[in-house]
Design an enzyme around this catalytic site. Structure first.
Site, short mmCIF file in Angstrom:
data_model
loop_
_atom_site.label_atom_id
_atom_site.label_comp_id
_atom_site.label_asym_id
_atom_site.label_seq_id
_atom_site.Cartn_x
_atom_site.Cartn_y
_atom_site.Cartn_z
N PHE A 50 -39.68 -10.16 94.93
CA PHE A 50 -39.12 -9.42 93.80
C PHE A 50 -39.96 -9.54 92.53
O PHE A 50 -39.86 -8.69 91.65
CB PHE A 50 -37.67 -9.84 93.52
CG PHE A 50 -37.44 -11.32 93.41
CD1 PHE A 50 -37.73 -12.01 92.25
CD2 PHE A 50 -36.91 -12.02 94.49
CE1 PHE A 50 -37.50 -13.37 92.15
CE2 PHE A 50 -36.68 -13.38 94.40
CZ PHE A 50 -36.98 -14.06 93.23
N GLY A 53 -42.28 -6.55 91.12
CA GLY A 53 -41.80 -5.47 90.29
C GLY A 53 -40.87 -5.90 89.17
O GLY A 53 -40.41 -5.08 88.38
N HIS A 54 -40.55 -7.18 89.09
CA HIS A 54 -39.55 -7.66 88.10
C HIS A 54 -40.06 -8.89 87.38
O HIS A 54 -39.56 -9.97 87.64
CB HIS A 54 -38.25 -7.97 88.81
CG HIS A 54 -37.06 -8.03 87.91
ND1 HIS A 54 -36.65 -9.17 87.27
CD2 HIS A 54 -36.19 -7.07 87.54
CE1 HIS A 54 -35.56 -8.93 86.57
NE2 HIS A 54 -35.27 -7.66 86.72
N PHE A 55 -40.84 -8.91 86.55
CA PHE A 55 -41.71 -7.88 86.00
C PHE A 55 -43.13 -8.37 86.17
O PHE A 55 -43.38 -9.56 85.97
CB PHE A 55 -41.39 -7.65 84.52
CG PHE A 55 -39.95 -7.22 84.31
CD1 PHE A 55 -39.58 -5.90 84.49
CD2 PHE A 55 -38.97 -8.14 83.98
CE1 PHE A 55 -38.26 -5.50 84.29
CE2 PHE A 55 -37.65 -7.75 83.79
CZ PHE A 55 -37.29 -6.43 83.94
N ILE A 60 -39.43 -12.52 85.98
CA ILE A 60 -38.10 -13.10 85.77
C ILE A 60 -37.28 -12.83 87.03
O ILE A 60 -37.26 -11.70 87.53
CB ILE A 60 -37.40 -12.46 84.55
CG1 ILE A 60 -38.17 -12.78 83.27
CG2 ILE A 60 -35.96 -12.94 84.44
CD1 ILE A 60 -37.65 -12.03 82.05
#
Length: 153
Positions: A50, A53-55, A60
């Site tokens: 994750f 893309g986050h971020f 986070i």
């Protein structure tokens, strides 16, 4: 009574249906079946899918995944309580109440996941759950679960 043994990954796989990349509990630190309480751990690494893309420039952990990690920790305790029925029944995440996100979780953090059940019955359960990093509260919520026959899903 508080159980002395840690539950490591291999045993977790017998208690939870989740697998990589969605298994969000690395080990159980302690549990107490009579008190309906469990403490588990999630090591948050930069390799988590994750974070792509986050971020990308400020990774986070998504709050919804912290809640999922708490639900999985609670699911381990339900599996331990079910004991002989766990091959026939499964706990499904039913709801979230009173969720609060107090601090960001980043790569390198170690999440301590605590769940204390106010109810576990033949139909489901309800737990107050908290996630901490270095003793600092980062997330808390009331989680509810339904117990269903595995064959029905």
């Amino acid at each position: 009574m508080n159980q002395p043994s840690v539950i490591k990954l291999r045993e977790l796989l017998d208690l939870l249906p989740h697998r990589y990349p969605f298994l969000l509990v690395d080990k159980v630190l302690s549990y107490d079946i009579e008190a309906r309480s469990i403490t588990a751990q999630k090591n948050v690494t930069i390799n988590e899918p994750f974070f792509m893309g986050h971020f990308p420039n400020a990774p986070i952990m998504p709050g919804v995944l912290i809640l999922e990690a708490l639900a999985q920790a609670a699911g381990v305790l339900i599996g331990l309580v079910l004991e002989n029925d766990r091959n026939k029944r499964i706990a499904l995440f039913l709801g979230i109440q009173k969720a609060k996100f107090r601090q960001a979780v980043r790569p390198g953090d170690v999440l301590t996941l605590q769940a204390d059940f106010s109810l576990i019955s033949s139909k489901g359960g309800k737990a107050w759950a908290q996630a901490r990093v270095d003793s600092q509260l980062v997330t808390e919520a009331e989680l509810s679960f339904a117990l269903v026959d595995k064959e029905s899903i």
